[in-house]
Design a protein around this motif. Structure first.
Motif, short mmCIF file in Angstrom:
data_model
loop_
_atom_site.label_atom_id
_atom_site.label_comp_id
_atom_site.label_asym_id
_atom_site.label_seq_id
_atom_site.Cartn_x
_atom_site.Cartn_y
_atom_site.Cartn_z
N ASP A 1 0.83 -1.21 0.00
CA ASP A 1 0.00 0.00 0.00
C ASP A 1 0.86 1.25 0.00
O ASP A 1 0.58 2.22 -0.72
CB ASP A 1 -0.91 0.01 1.23
CG ASP A 1 -1.99 -1.06 1.14
OD1 ASP A 1 -2.37 -1.42 0.00
OD2 ASP A 1 -2.46 -1.53 2.20
N ILE A 2 1.90 1.23 0.80
CA ILE A 2 2.79 2.40 0.87
C ILE A 2 3.45 2.63 -0.48
O ILE A 2 3.54 3.77 -0.97
CB ILE A 2 3.84 2.20 1.98
CG1 ILE A 2 3.15 2.14 3.35
CG2 ILE A 2 4.88 3.31 1.95
CD1 ILE A 2 4.08 1.80 4.50
N GLU A 3 3.89 1.54 -1.11
CA GLU A 3 4.55 1.67 -2.41
C GLU A 3 3.58 2.17 -3.47
O GLU A 3 3.93 2.98 -4.33
CB GLU A 3 5.15 0.31 -2.81
CG GLU A 3 6.09 0.36 -4.01
CD GLU A 3 7.31 1.22 -3.73
OE1 GLU A 3 7.83 1.83 -4.69
OE2 GLU A 3 7.74 1.30 -2.56
N ASN A 4 2.33 1.69 -3.42
CA ASN A 4 1.33 2.12 -4.41
C ASN A 4 1.09 3.62 -4.32
O ASN A 4 1.00 4.32 -5.34
CB ASN A 4 0.02 1.37 -4.19
CG ASN A 4 0.13 -0.10 -4.59
OD1 ASN A 4 1.07 -0.50 -5.29
ND2 ASN A 4 -0.81 -0.92 -4.14
N VAL A 5 0.95 4.13 -3.10
CA VAL A 5 0.71 5.57 -2.94
C VAL A 5 1.92 6.35 -3.43
O VAL A 5 1.78 7.41 -4.08
CB VAL A 5 0.41 5.88 -1.46
CG1 VAL A 5 0.30 7.39 -1.24
CG2 VAL A 5 -0.88 5.20 -1.03
N LYS A 6 3.11 5.87 -3.15
CA LYS A 6 4.31 6.55 -3.63
C LYS A 6 4.35 6.60 -5.15
O LYS A 6 4.76 7.60 -5.76
CB LYS A 6 5.57 5.85 -3.10
CG LYS A 6 5.85 6.11 -1.64
CD LYS A 6 7.08 5.36 -1.16
CE LYS A 6 8.31 5.82 -1.93
NZ LYS A 6 9.52 5.12 -1.43
N MET A 7 3.93 5.49 -5.81
CA MET A 7 3.94 5.47 -7.27
C MET A 7 2.96 6.48 -7.84
O MET A 7 3.25 7.16 -8.84
CB MET A 7 3.61 4.06 -7.78
CG MET A 7 4.76 3.07 -7.62
SD MET A 7 4.48 1.52 -8.49
CE MET A 7 3.08 0.88 -7.59
N ILE A 8 1.80 6.61 -7.21
CA ILE A 8 0.83 7.60 -7.69
C ILE A 8 1.37 9.00 -7.50
O ILE A 8 1.29 9.85 -8.39
CB ILE A 8 -0.51 7.43 -6.95
CG1 ILE A 8 -1.14 6.09 -7.30
CG2 ILE A 8 -1.47 8.57 -7.28
CD1 ILE A 8 -2.39 5.77 -6.53
N ARG A 9 1.96 9.25 -6.33
CA ARG A 9 2.49 10.59 -6.06
C ARG A 9 3.63 10.93 -7.01
O ARG A 9 3.77 12.09 -7.42
CB ARG A 9 2.95 10.67 -4.60
CG ARG A 9 3.62 11.98 -4.24
CD ARG A 9 3.96 12.05 -2.78
NE ARG A 9 2.77 12.33 -1.98
CZ ARG A 9 2.76 13.11 -0.90
NH1 ARG A 9 3.89 13.69 -0.50
NH2 ARG A 9 1.66 13.31 -0.22
N GLY A 10 4.46 9.94 -7.37
CA GLY A 10 5.60 10.22 -8.24
C GLY A 10 5.33 9.94 -9.71
O GLY A 10 6.29 9.85 -10.49
N ALA A 11 4.07 9.78 -10.09
CA ALA A 11 3.75 9.42 -11.48
C ALA A 11 4.17 10.50 -12.46
O ALA A 11 4.78 10.22 -13.51
CB ALA A 11 2.25 9.14 -11.61
N THR A 12 3.85 11.75 -12.18
CA THR A 12 4.16 12.86 -13.09
C THR A 12 4.63 14.04 -12.26
O THR A 12 4.42 14.08 -11.03
CB THR A 12 2.92 13.28 -13.90
OG1 THR A 12 1.95 13.84 -13.00
CG2 THR A 12 2.32 12.10 -14.64
N PRO A 13 5.21 15.04 -12.89
CA PRO A 13 5.57 16.24 -12.14
C PRO A 13 4.38 16.89 -11.45
O PRO A 13 4.50 17.40 -10.33
CB PRO A 13 6.17 17.16 -13.21
CG PRO A 13 6.69 16.23 -14.25
CD PRO A 13 5.74 15.07 -14.28
N MET A 14 3.20 16.85 -12.07
CA MET A 14 2.04 17.48 -11.48
C MET A 14 1.54 16.72 -10.26
O MET A 14 1.09 17.32 -9.28
CB MET A 14 0.92 17.62 -12.51
CG MET A 14 1.22 18.62 -13.62
SD MET A 14 1.68 20.25 -13.01
CE MET A 14 0.21 20.73 -12.13
N THR A 15 1.58 15.39 -10.29
CA THR A 15 1.18 14.64 -9.10
C THR A 15 2.16 14.88 -7.96
O THR A 15 1.77 14.94 -6.79
CB THR A 15 1.09 13.14 -9.40
OG1 THR A 15 2.36 12.67 -9.89
CG2 THR A 15 0.01 12.84 -10.42
N SER A 16 3.44 15.02 -8.28
CA SER A 16 4.42 15.32 -7.24
C SER A 16 4.18 16.69 -6.62
O SER A 16 4.21 16.85 -5.39
CB SER A 16 5.84 15.26 -7.82
OG SER A 16 6.13 13.97 -8.31
N LEU A 17 3.90 17.69 -7.48
CA LEU A 17 3.60 19.02 -6.95
C LEU A 17 2.31 19.00 -6.13
O LEU A 17 2.21 19.63 -5.08
CB LEU A 17 3.48 20.03 -8.09
CG LEU A 17 4.79 20.47 -8.76
CD1 LEU A 17 4.51 21.37 -9.94
CD2 LEU A 17 5.68 21.18 -7.75
#
Length: 647
Positions: free
Chosen positions: A127-143
């Motif tokens: 679960d932790i890894e999945n959320v990290k992947m979504i957050r780091g998917a694109t520059p906009m998701t990271s921002l």
């Protein structure tokens, strides 16, 4: 020979197009897609290309990248609460499991030593890894994730220690900054699913922003939004009063002018027990700062009382005016009532008085020596064989009412005072006789005399009280009864001694309503002043209570010192700098503490000035609160930026 039809081998692009067409169908055929993918692999292998399956992160990035940038940012922000829940669940699971007690079974053996750890809803490694992947998917998701962290951490409580202790711990600006740093560090560590210590370290940076803001406030002039020393003292008072500060400010702005020229202190105006304790402490430690304030109020009270009493010339003028007006009225009543002694003796009222005297001599009041002394005097004067004139009847009246107190009349007046009820019966019958004989002129005279005597009696009573309280005092010196140190009791006792008089069954107040209002205002002001001078900070003896009150005042004033010591450095660094200073700094702090105590005394002596400083302090404190939240949010954003970003 028949021709051989040559079919061109599909290209990689053809296969990709076919996959896209198939996946676009409402019900895509996964087998077809798999065959197309396998075909593309064969083509690539024949061409000597070494194939690699795309990573899950790449697939997630590819899918998320198809959305609009706004949706990508929202998706990234939505990961913030999930990550916080993951962190909290992980922190709870890391706590030691409870140990079971002895079993209730007859064997007395112990049951299982521990309970199995609970499984979180969101915090499995996948679960932790999945959320990290979504957050780091694109520059906009990271921002989006970064700004989600900033907003969330700035919205959470930023002063946990203050909340837990009701504002008593970590006072002053340095304490606030330390509280922000500690709270932010604890929040970051609690809500981070990984790298807790690293994120906690970022959390401590939250105290920098309010520290810098505090330094700027102290550096700027007041007209540009700067913060002065009294304003910082006001912040300390705001923390003392908490949610009641609004009511306090309104009370401080209230009008207080019960006695002309008297200035009420903050505790006098508000009657707040906490301000009373602070005033007592300030007076104990900074008594010299209160001397001019107290002296001005004492003189104002004395001047107001002397003005109400008037000068001797003013009182003599009132007596002369009364005499000039009522004298002719009295003589006119006597002239109207003048007749032969036999005629006066035959008046029905005289017979009525004779009956009253006989009843008092032989009735239940016969054993009363005071009554017998009065009746004997009245019988001797009114029933004299030589007759009685109206003027003689008037003289008897004055003796009975205590207006003539010389020689033997002293004893008769005293007896009349003891037997007030019986005496007033006789006095009323005398008035009835004179009024009957004068055709009503006597009652007109009595009413006019009473009206014109009110001002004279009031001023005379006040002057007698002043003379009594100033015995053995130097000329112009204010009597201690008006200092406030003994409250209102002394003044009240002296005023009532001369202003209240028993007359018949009633107690007559000689003071005019205006004079009585002044006396009541003086009493109220003295009672309030005494509460500030002698507030009971403890239940112990006098010295203990003064020292305790002084300790509270010094503690409040010293917050100004601690603030000044670390305001420039800010944050935890400023707090450390203030604590590790040597003897030189300690001496400077002592001087600053003296200055803080003087500022507190000034605030306590001027309620409106205190109200203005509290309002300004509330504004500056609100600015620091905003800076604290910005600091907490910035620390959260810094921790988020530390994560691996795709740009």
């Amino acid at each position: 020979m028949a021709e051989t039809t040559i079919i061109a081998a599909p290209s990689i692009k053809d296969i990709e197009r076919a996959i896209e067409i198939e996946t676009a169908n409402p019900n895509p055929n996964l087998s077809v897609i798999k065959e197309l993918v396998d075909a593309s692999k064969i083509i690539l292998q024949q061409a000597g290309v070494r194939t690699r399956n795309p990573t899950i992160q790449e697939l997630v990035s590819q899918e998320v990248g198809k959305e609009s940038k706004f949706k990508q940012a929202l998706l990234g922000a939505s990961t913030t609460p999930v990550r916080m829940m993951q962190g909290v669940e992980g922190a709870l699971e890391s706590l030691p499991a409870p140990i079971m007690g002895p079993s209730a079974m007859p064997t007395g053996r112990y049951s299982a030593p521990t309970l199995p750890p609970s499984k979180g809803v969101f915090n499995s490694p996948q679960d932790i890894e999945n959320v990290k992947m979504i957050r780091g998917a694109t520059p906009m998701t990271s921002l989006g994730g970064m700004f989600g962290d900033i907003g969330s951490y700035s919205a959470l409580p930023v002063r946990g220690i203050s909340m837990a202790t009701g504002g008593r711990a970590l006072p002053g600006r340095i304490g606030q900054m330390t509280d922000v740093a500690a709270t932010s560090a604890a929040t970051q560590a609690l809500t981070s699913p990984e790298n807790r210590m690293q994120n906690a370290a970022y959390g401590t940076l939250a105290g920098i922003v309010p520290g810098a803001g505090s330094a700027v406030q102290r550096a700027l002039p007041q007209r540009a939004g700067g913060v002065s020393a009294p304003q910082v003292q006001g912040e300390a008072l705001l923390r003392q009063f908490g949610n009641e500060s609004d009511d306090l400010i309104r009370a401080l702005k209230g009008e207080y002018a019960p006695v002309p020229g008297v200035s009420g202190s903050a505790s006098v105006v508000t009657k707040d027990p906490r301000l009373q304790v602070l005033e007592t402490g300030s007076r104990t430690g900074q008594g010299q700062m209160w001397m001019p304030f107290d002296k001005a109020n004492e003189e104002a009270r004395f001047n107001a009382l002397m003005k109400a009493a008037g000068t001797q010339a003013e009182r003599d003028a009132l007596v002369a005016e009364r005499k000039s007006v009522t004298g002719p009225m009295r003589e006119g009543a006597f002239a109207e009532a003048a007749t032969t002694p036999d005629t006066l003796s035959m008046a029905p009222s005289i017979n009525k008085m004779r009956q009253t005297v006989n009843k008092l001599k032989t009735g239940e009041q016969r054993p009363n020596p005071a009554v017998q002394k009065v009746t004997s005097y009245v019988e001797r004067e009114l029933f004299n064989p030589q007759g009685t004139t109206p003027q003689q009847l008037y003289t008897v009246r004055k003796v009975l009412t205590g207006q003539l107190k010389t020689g033997a009349n002293e004893e008769i007046g005293a007896a009349a005072a003891v037997s007030r009820k019986e005496t007033m019966t006789l006095v009323n019958q005398i008035d009835e006789t004179l009024n009957s004989l004068s055709g009503g002129k006597w009652s007109d005279y009595l009413q006019k005399y009473s009206d014109m005597s009110k001002e004279v009696s009031s001023k005379t009573a006040l002057q007698n009280a002043i003379d009594d309280m100033t015995i053995n005092l130097a000329q112009g010196r204010v009597p201690p009864a008006l200092s406030g140190k003994t409250g209102e009791q002394t003044l009240s006792r002296l005023i009532n001694k001369f202003a209240l008089e028993d007359f018949g069954a009633k107690t007559i107040d000689k003071l005019t309503p205006e004079a009585r209002r002044l006396v009541d205002a003086l009493k109220d002001d003295l009672a309030r002043t005494a509460a500030g001078m002698n507030a009971r900070a403890t239940g112990g003896p006098g010295t203990a209570q003064y020292l305790a009150a002084q300790g509270r005042a010094k503690g409040l004033a010293s917050q100004l010192v601690r603030t000044g010591a670390g305001a420039i450095a800010g944050g935890p660094v400023g707090g450390i700098a203030a604590n590790v200073a040597g003897d030189l700094v300690s001496t400077a702090l002592a001087r600053s503490g003296e200055e803080g105590a003087q500022i507190l005394a000034r605030l306590l002596q001027d309620p409106r000035y205190m109200a203005a400083m509290l309002e300004k302090a509330r504004t500056s404190q609100r600015q620091l609160d905003i800076a604290s939240r910005v600091g907490a949010g910035t620390a959260g954003g810094a921790a988020a930026a530390e994560q691996k970003l795709p740009f």
